[in-house]
Design a protein around this motif. Structure first.
Motif, PDB file in Angstrom:
ATOM      1  N   GLY A 292      49.403 -21.515  31.921  1.00 56.00           N
ATOM      2  CA  GLY A 292      51.626 -22.164  31.592  1.00 56.00           C
ATOM      3  C   GLY A 292      52.069 -22.759  32.753  1.00 56.00           C
ATOM      4  O   GLY A 292      52.820 -22.795  32.070  1.00 56.00           O
ATOM      5  N   GLY A 293      52.177 -22.310  33.546  1.00 55.02           N
ATOM      6  CA  GLY A 293      52.504 -22.218  34.895  1.00 55.02           C
ATOM      7  C   GLY A 293      52.757 -24.322  34.741  1.00 55.02           C
ATOM      8  O   GLY A 293      52.293 -25.168  33.968  1.00 55.02           O
ATOM      9  N   GLY A 294      54.190 -24.566  35.351  1.00 55.74           N
ATOM     10  CA  GLY A 294      54.601 -26.477  35.835  1.00 55.74           C
ATOM     11  C   GLY A 294      55.459 -26.630  36.044  1.00 55.74           C
ATOM     12  O   GLY A 294      56.163 -25.677  36.757  1.00 55.74           O
ATOM     13  N   LEU A 295      55.713 -27.630  36.035  1.00 50.66           N
ATOM     14  CA  LEU A 295      57.047 -27.807  36.950  1.00 50.66           C
ATOM     15  C   LEU A 295      58.207 -28.003  35.520  1.00 50.66           C
ATOM     16  O   LEU A 295      57.650 -28.998  34.806  1.00 50.66           O
ATOM     17  CB  LEU A 295      56.986 -29.305  37.730  1.00 50.66           C
ATOM     18  N   VAL A 296      59.764 -28.074  35.412  1.00 53.58           N
ATOM     19  CA  VAL A 296      60.623 -28.258  34.468  1.00 53.58           C
ATOM     20  C   VAL A 296      61.634 -27.946  35.269  1.00 53.58           C
ATOM     21  O   VAL A 296      61.904 -28.745  36.693  1.00 53.58           O
ATOM     22  CB  VAL A 296      60.423 -26.573  33.750  1.00 53.58           C
ATOM     23  N   GLN A 297      63.167 -28.953  34.591  1.00 53.84           N
ATOM     24  CA  GLN A 297      64.095 -29.196  34.708  1.00 53.84           C
ATOM     25  C   GLN A 297      64.962 -27.570  34.790  1.00 53.84           C
ATOM     26  O   GLN A 297      64.467 -27.088  33.082  1.00 53.84           O
ATOM     27  CB  GLN A 297      64.508 -30.049  34.646  1.00 53.84           C
ATOM     28  N   ALA A 298      65.765 -27.480  35.035  1.00 56.71           N
ATOM     29  CA  ALA A 298      66.711 -26.633  34.687  1.00 56.71           C
ATOM     30  C   ALA A 298      67.311 -26.578  33.652  1.00 56.71           C
ATOM     31  O   ALA A 298      67.296 -27.495  33.472  1.00 56.71           O
ATOM     32  CB  ALA A 298      68.040 -26.911  35.906  1.00 56.71           C
ATOM     33  N   GLY A 299      67.564 -25.508  33.145  1.00 55.75           N
ATOM     34  CA  GLY A 299      67.833 -25.056  32.284  1.00 55.75           C
ATOM     35  C   GLY A 299      66.462 -25.689  30.857  1.00 55.75           C
ATOM     36  O   GLY A 299      66.064 -24.999  29.574  1.00 55.75           O
ATOM     37  N   GLY A 300      65.339 -25.732  31.332  1.00 52.06           N
ATOM     38  CA  GLY A 300      63.525 -26.238  30.454  1.00 52.06           C
ATOM     39  C   GLY A 300      63.459 -24.823  29.796  1.00 52.06           C
ATOM     40  O   GLY A 300      63.907 -23.630  30.530  1.00 52.06           O
ATOM     41  N   SER A 301      62.165 -24.950  29.542  1.00 58.67           N
ATOM     42  CA  SER A 301      61.519 -23.328  29.470  1.00 58.67           C
ATOM     43  C   SER A 301      59.901 -24.308  29.456  1.00 58.67           C
ATOM     44  O   SER A 301      59.498 -24.686  29.091  1.00 58.67           O
ATOM     45  CB  SER A 301      61.430 -23.340  27.567  1.00 58.67           C
ATOM     46  N   LEU A 302      59.209 -23.118  29.645  1.00 58.20           N
ATOM     47  CA  LEU A 302      57.422 -22.820  29.764  1.00 58.20           C
ATOM     48  C   LEU A 302      57.650 -21.129  29.275  1.00 58.20           C
ATOM     49  O   LEU A 302      58.483 -19.685  29.477  1.00 58.20           O
ATOM     50  CB  LEU A 302      57.468 -22.480  31.120  1.00 58.20           C
ATOM     51  N   THR A 303      56.268 -21.489  28.804  1.00 56.59           N
ATOM     52  CA  THR A 303      55.532 -20.069  28.409  1.00 56.59           C
ATOM     53  C   THR A 303      54.544 -19.554  28.954  1.00 56.59           C
ATOM     54  O   THR A 303      53.552 -20.091  29.425  1.00 56.59           O
ATOM     55  CB  THR A 303      54.738 -20.172  26.882  1.00 56.59           C
ATOM     56  N   LEU A 304      54.270 -18.524  29.613  1.00 53.34           N
ATOM     57  CA  LEU A 304      53.009 -17.690  30.573  1.00 53.34           C
ATOM     58  C   LEU A 304      52.623 -16.906  29.932  1.00 53.34           C
ATOM     59  O   LEU A 304      53.060 -16.285  29.020  1.00 53.34           O
ATOM     60  CB  LEU A 304      53.080 -17.321  32.095  1.00 53.34           C
ATOM     61  N   SER A 305      50.868 -17.550  29.632  1.00 58.48           N
ATOM     62  CA  SER A 305      49.805 -16.256  29.520  1.00 58.48           C
ATOM     63  C   SER A 305      49.014 -15.910  30.579  1.00 58.48           C
ATOM     64  O   SER A 305      48.816 -16.047  31.448  1.00 58.48           O
ATOM     65  CB  SER A 305      48.925 -16.788  28.537  1.00 58.48           C
ATOM     66  N   CYS A 306      48.793 -14.604  29.862  1.00 53.08           N
ATOM     67  CA  CYS A 306      47.580 -13.530  30.828  1.00 53.08           C
ATOM     68  C   CYS A 306      46.230 -12.996  29.341  1.00 53.08           C
ATOM     69  O   CYS A 306      46.967 -12.930  28.980  1.00 53.08           O
ATOM     70  CB  CYS A 306      48.263 -12.384  31.640  1.00 53.08           C
ATOM     71  N   ALA A 307      45.442 -13.655  30.380  1.00 54.27           N
ATOM     72  CA  ALA A 307      44.260 -12.720  29.126  1.00 54.27           C
ATOM     73  C   ALA A 307      43.738 -11.816  30.722  1.00 54.27           C
ATOM     74  O   ALA A 307      43.049 -12.496  31.244  1.00 54.27           O
ATOM     75  CB  ALA A 307      43.484 -13.202  28.531  1.00 54.27           C
ATOM     76  N   ALA A 308      44.048 -10.500  29.581  1.00 53.69           N
ATOM     77  CA  ALA A 308      42.484  -9.584  30.826  1.00 53.69           C
ATOM     78  C   ALA A 308      41.528  -9.161  30.023  1.00 53.69           C
ATOM     79  O   ALA A 308      41.289  -8.461  28.813  1.00 53.69           O
ATOM     80  CB  ALA A 308      43.961  -8.203  30.927  1.00 53.69           C
TER      81      ALA A 308
ATOM     82  N   VAL B 148      55.304 -21.631  38.947  1.00 53.27           N
ATOM     83  CA  VAL B 148      56.270 -22.475  38.487  1.00 53.27           C
ATOM     84  C   VAL B 148      57.391 -23.097  39.388  1.00 53.27           C
ATOM     85  O   VAL B 148      57.936 -22.453  40.274  1.00 53.27           O
ATOM     86  CB  VAL B 148      56.451 -21.568  37.856  1.00 53.27           C
ATOM     87  N   THR B 149      58.024 -24.288  38.878  1.00 53.99           N
ATOM     88  CA  THR B 149      58.657 -24.611  40.039  1.00 53.99           C
ATOM     89  C   THR B 149      59.809 -25.551  38.961  1.00 53.99           C
ATOM     90  O   THR B 149      59.737 -26.314  38.015  1.00 53.99           O
ATOM     91  CB  THR B 149      57.856 -26.489  40.747  1.00 53.99           C
ATOM     92  N   VAL B 150      61.272 -25.140  39.043  1.00 55.47           N
ATOM     93  CA  VAL B 150      62.082 -25.548  38.798  1.00 55.47           C
ATOM     94  C   VAL B 150      63.340 -26.493  39.420  1.00 55.47           C
ATOM     95  O   VAL B 150      64.066 -25.865  40.492  1.00 55.47           O
ATOM     96  CB  VAL B 150      62.998 -24.604  37.757  1.00 55.47           C
ATOM     97  N   SER B 151      62.749 -27.642  38.426  1.00 55.39           N
ATOM     98  CA  SER B 151      63.952 -29.007  40.213  1.00 55.39           C
ATOM     99  C   SER B 151      65.256 -28.719  39.247  1.00 55.39           C
ATOM    100  O   SER B 151      65.549 -28.496  37.823  1.00 55.39           O
ATOM    101  CB  SER B 151      63.488 -30.091  39.460  1.00 55.39           C
ATOM    102  N   SER B 152      66.846 -28.944  40.372  1.00 56.38           N
ATOM    103  CA  SER B 152      67.291 -29.246  40.171  1.00 56.38           C
ATOM    104  C   SER B 152      68.124 -30.648  39.126  1.00 56.38           C
ATOM    105  O   SER B 152      67.215 -31.083  39.418  1.00 56.38           O
ATOM    106  CB  SER B 152      68.544 -28.265  41.392  1.00 56.38           C
TER     107      SER B 152
ATOM    108  N   ASN C 122      65.706 -20.864  29.565  1.00 57.73           N
ATOM    109  CA  ASN C 122      67.166 -21.103  30.491  1.00 57.73           C
ATOM    110  C   ASN C 122      66.730 -21.804  32.140  1.00 57.73           C
ATOM    111  O   ASN C 122      67.251 -20.688  32.492  1.00 57.73           O
ATOM    112  CB  ASN C 122      68.266 -20.751  29.946  1.00 57.73           C
ATOM    113  N   LEU C 123      65.492 -21.891  32.167  1.00 61.37           N
ATOM    114  CA  LEU C 123      64.912 -22.019  33.805  1.00 61.37           C
ATOM    115  C   LEU C 123      65.904 -22.276  34.969  1.00 61.37           C
ATOM    116  O   LEU C 123      66.161 -23.393  35.119  1.00 61.37           O
ATOM    117  CB  LEU C 123      63.443 -22.350  33.306  1.00 61.37           C
ATOM    118  N   GLN C 124      65.986 -22.238  35.926  1.00 59.83           N
ATOM    119  CA  GLN C 124      66.676 -22.376  37.301  1.00 59.83           C
ATOM    120  C   GLN C 124      65.918 -22.381  38.409  1.00 59.83           C
ATOM    121  O   GLN C 124      64.680 -21.912  38.388  1.00 59.83           O
ATOM    122  CB  GLN C 124      67.740 -21.118  37.193  1.00 59.83           C
ATOM    123  N   PRO C 125      66.159 -23.342  39.216  1.00 64.75           N
ATOM    124  CA  PRO C 125      65.394 -23.298  40.565  1.00 64.75           C
ATOM    125  C   PRO C 125      65.193 -22.073  41.129  1.00 64.75           C
ATOM    126  O   PRO C 125      64.538 -22.068  41.627  1.00 64.75           O
ATOM    127  CB  PRO C 125      66.852 -24.561  41.885  1.00 64.75           C
TER     128      PRO C 125
END
Length: 122
Positions: free
Chosen positions: A8-24, A118-122, A85-88
């Motif tokens: 679920g990681g990735g690149l998103v602009q500031a203010g955007g959203s991402l969802t991470l998942s983990c399966a054990a 996870v990368t958040v661009s400004s 609301n991801l930030q740099p």
């Protein structure tokens, strides 16, 4: 053999959203905490959030309160982190963590995932 698989990681602009998942997998994780740490370039790995096995005890680092939400899956061996609301300054490699009691210090964590960027661009 215990495995934690993140996605679920990735690149998103500031203010955007991402969802991470983990399966054990590889053992029973009842009564284990699950959570996330992150490590930014040149910085130490830091605690982000942890949830206990029943989901009624959740701890967030102050910097993500109100923006990140963690959910534990029905099977108790999956966890999802909704990040809004991801930030740099949230830019980091995010690591899934599993332990009987997740402490804020990363040194004692029993199981780690491989990390997802996870990368958040400004």
């Amino acid at each position: 053999q215990v495995q934690l698989v993140e996605s679920g990681g990735g690149l998103v602009q500031a203010g955007g959203s991402l969802t991470l998942s983990c399966a054990a997998s590889g053992r029973t994780f009842t009564y284990y905490d699950m959570g996330w740490f992150r490590q930014a370039p040149g910085k130490e790995r830091e605690f982000v959030v942890a949830i206990n096995w029943s989901g009624n005890n959740i701890r967030y680092v102050d910097s993500v309160k109100g923006r990140f939400t963690i959910f534990r899956g029905y099977a108790e061996s999956t966890v999802t982190l909704q990040m809004n609301n991801l930030q740099p300054e949230d830019t980091a490699v995010y690591y899934c963590a599993v332990d009987r009691r997740i402490a804020t210090a990363p040194g004692a964590i029993e199981y780690w995932g491989q990390g997802t960027q996870v990368t958040v661009s400004s």
